[in-house]
Design a protein around this motif. Structure first.
Motif, short mmCIF file in Angstrom:
data_model
loop_
_atom_site.label_atom_id
_atom_site.label_comp_id
_atom_site.label_asym_id
_atom_site.label_seq_id
_atom_site.Cartn_x
_atom_site.Cartn_y
_atom_site.Cartn_z
N LYS A 2 0.84 -1.19 0.00
CA LYS A 2 0.00 0.00 0.00
C LYS A 2 0.88 1.24 0.00
CE LYS A 2 -3.65 -2.19 2.67
NZ LYS A 2 -4.38 -2.19 3.94
N ASN A 3 0.29 2.36 -0.45
CA ASN A 3 1.06 3.59 -0.41
C ASN A 3 0.90 4.27 0.95
OD1 ASN A 3 -1.43 4.80 -0.46
ND2 ASN A 3 -1.23 5.67 -2.51
N LYS A 4 1.61 5.38 1.12
CA LYS A 4 1.69 6.05 2.42
C LYS A 4 0.30 6.46 2.95
CE LYS A 4 4.37 9.79 4.52
NZ LYS A 4 5.25 10.92 4.22
N ASP A 5 -0.52 7.02 2.06
CA ASP A 5 -1.84 7.51 2.48
C ASP A 5 -2.73 6.36 2.95
OD1 ASP A 5 -1.11 10.12 1.84
OD2 ASP A 5 -1.78 9.89 -0.24
N LEU A 7 -1.76 3.53 4.23
CA LEU A 7 -1.25 3.06 5.52
C LEU A 7 -1.66 4.00 6.65
CD1 LEU A 7 2.30 1.87 4.43
CD2 LEU A 7 0.49 0.43 5.32
N LYS A 8 -1.59 5.32 6.40
CA LYS A 8 -1.99 6.30 7.42
C LYS A 8 -3.47 6.14 7.75
CE LYS A 8 1.68 8.98 8.10
NZ LYS A 8 2.25 10.27 8.03
N LYS A 9 -4.26 5.94 6.70
CA LYS A 9 -5.71 5.77 6.89
C LYS A 9 -5.99 4.52 7.71
CE LYS A 9 -10.13 6.57 5.45
NZ LYS A 9 -10.76 6.05 6.65
N GLN A 10 -5.30 3.43 7.36
CA GLN A 10 -5.46 2.16 8.09
C GLN A 10 -5.08 2.33 9.56
OE1 GLN A 10 -3.12 -1.04 6.46
NE2 GLN A 10 -3.72 -2.47 8.05
N LEU A 11 -4.00 3.08 9.80
CA LEU A 11 -3.53 3.32 11.16
C LEU A 11 -4.57 4.09 11.96
CD1 LEU A 11 -1.05 2.92 13.01
CD2 LEU A 11 -0.25 5.14 12.24
N GLU A 12 -5.16 5.13 11.34
CA GLU A 12 -6.19 5.92 12.01
C GLU A 12 -7.40 5.05 12.36
OE1 GLU A 12 -7.26 9.42 9.77
OE2 GLU A 12 -5.17 10.07 9.68
N ASP A 13 -7.82 4.21 11.41
CA ASP A 13 -8.97 3.32 11.64
C ASP A 13 -8.71 2.38 12.80
OD1 ASP A 13 -10.12 4.56 9.48
OD2 ASP A 13 -9.74 2.92 8.07
N LEU A 14 -7.53 1.77 12.79
CA LEU A 14 -7.17 0.82 13.85
C LEU A 14 -7.15 1.51 15.22
CD1 LEU A 14 -4.28 -1.14 12.08
CD2 LEU A 14 -6.48 -2.07 12.76
N LYS A 15 -6.55 2.70 15.26
CA LYS A 15 -6.46 3.43 16.53
C LYS A 15 -7.85 3.84 17.02
CE LYS A 15 -1.74 5.11 16.62
NZ LYS A 15 -0.87 6.29 16.67
N LEU A 48 2.77 0.47 11.69
CA LEU A 48 3.84 1.44 11.95
C LEU A 48 5.19 0.92 11.46
CD1 LEU A 48 2.89 2.76 15.49
CD2 LEU A 48 3.06 4.10 13.41
N THR A 49 5.40 -0.38 11.62
CA THR A 49 6.65 -1.00 11.16
C THR A 49 6.80 -0.82 9.65
OG1 THR A 49 6.58 -2.62 12.94
CG2 THR A 49 7.97 -3.14 11.06
N VAL A 50 5.71 -1.07 8.92
CA VAL A 50 5.74 -0.93 7.45
C VAL A 50 5.99 0.52 7.07
CG1 VAL A 50 4.36 -1.10 5.35
CG2 VAL A 50 4.29 -2.94 7.03
N ILE A 51 5.30 1.46 7.74
CA ILE A 51 5.47 2.89 7.45
C ILE A 51 6.93 3.30 7.68
CG2 ILE A 51 4.91 5.22 8.26
CD1 ILE A 51 2.05 4.20 8.78
N ASN A 52 7.49 2.89 8.83
CA ASN A 52 8.87 3.27 9.15
C ASN A 52 9.87 2.63 8.20
OD1 ASN A 52 8.14 4.90 11.29
ND2 ASN A 52 8.19 3.23 12.76
N ALA A 53 9.63 1.38 7.82
CA ALA A 53 10.53 0.69 6.88
C ALA A 53 10.53 1.40 5.53
CB ALA A 53 10.12 -0.77 6.73
N ASN A 54 9.33 1.79 5.08
CA ASN A 54 9.23 2.51 3.80
C ASN A 54 9.96 3.84 3.86
OD1 ASN A 54 7.68 0.49 2.74
ND2 ASN A 54 5.74 1.55 2.95
#
Length: 101
Positions: A2-5, A7-15, A48-54
């Protein structure tokens, strides 16, 4: 991937979901919700791991071929190895040594 956006959206949903579950836990929810909290926390960590690795990969590509590299992107190794002479410097011989040979 997935692209950055995304992943950010997924992170917000999970949180967000994690927040609601925590509220339900305080209100006295079922034990299955406790398992879900555990799974959500792990999913947040994975995302977060995927975001940081990217991000690190992008930085590595940006600094490729440049003279200096940020400290956190340099190889860790040991302090002694990092301070050791480079292969090029170690193989050099002075004028005096050349005359002796």
């Amino acid at each position: 991937g997935k692209n950055k956006d995304d992943l950010k959206k997924q992170l917000e949903d999970l949180k967000g979901e994690l927040g609601t579950l925590r509220v339900q836990k305080i209100a006295g929810g079922a034990s299955s919700k406790l398992n879900r909290i555990h799974d959500l926390r792990k999913s947040v960590a994975r995302t977060l791991t995927v975001i940081n690795a990217n991000q690190r990969h992008q930085l590595r590509m940006f600094y490729k071929g440049k003279k200096y590299l940020p400290l956190d992107l340099r190889p860790k190794q040991t302090r002694a190895i990092r301070r050791r002479l480079s292969k090029k410097d170690a193989s050099r011989i002075s004028q005096k040594q050349k005359k002796r040979q």
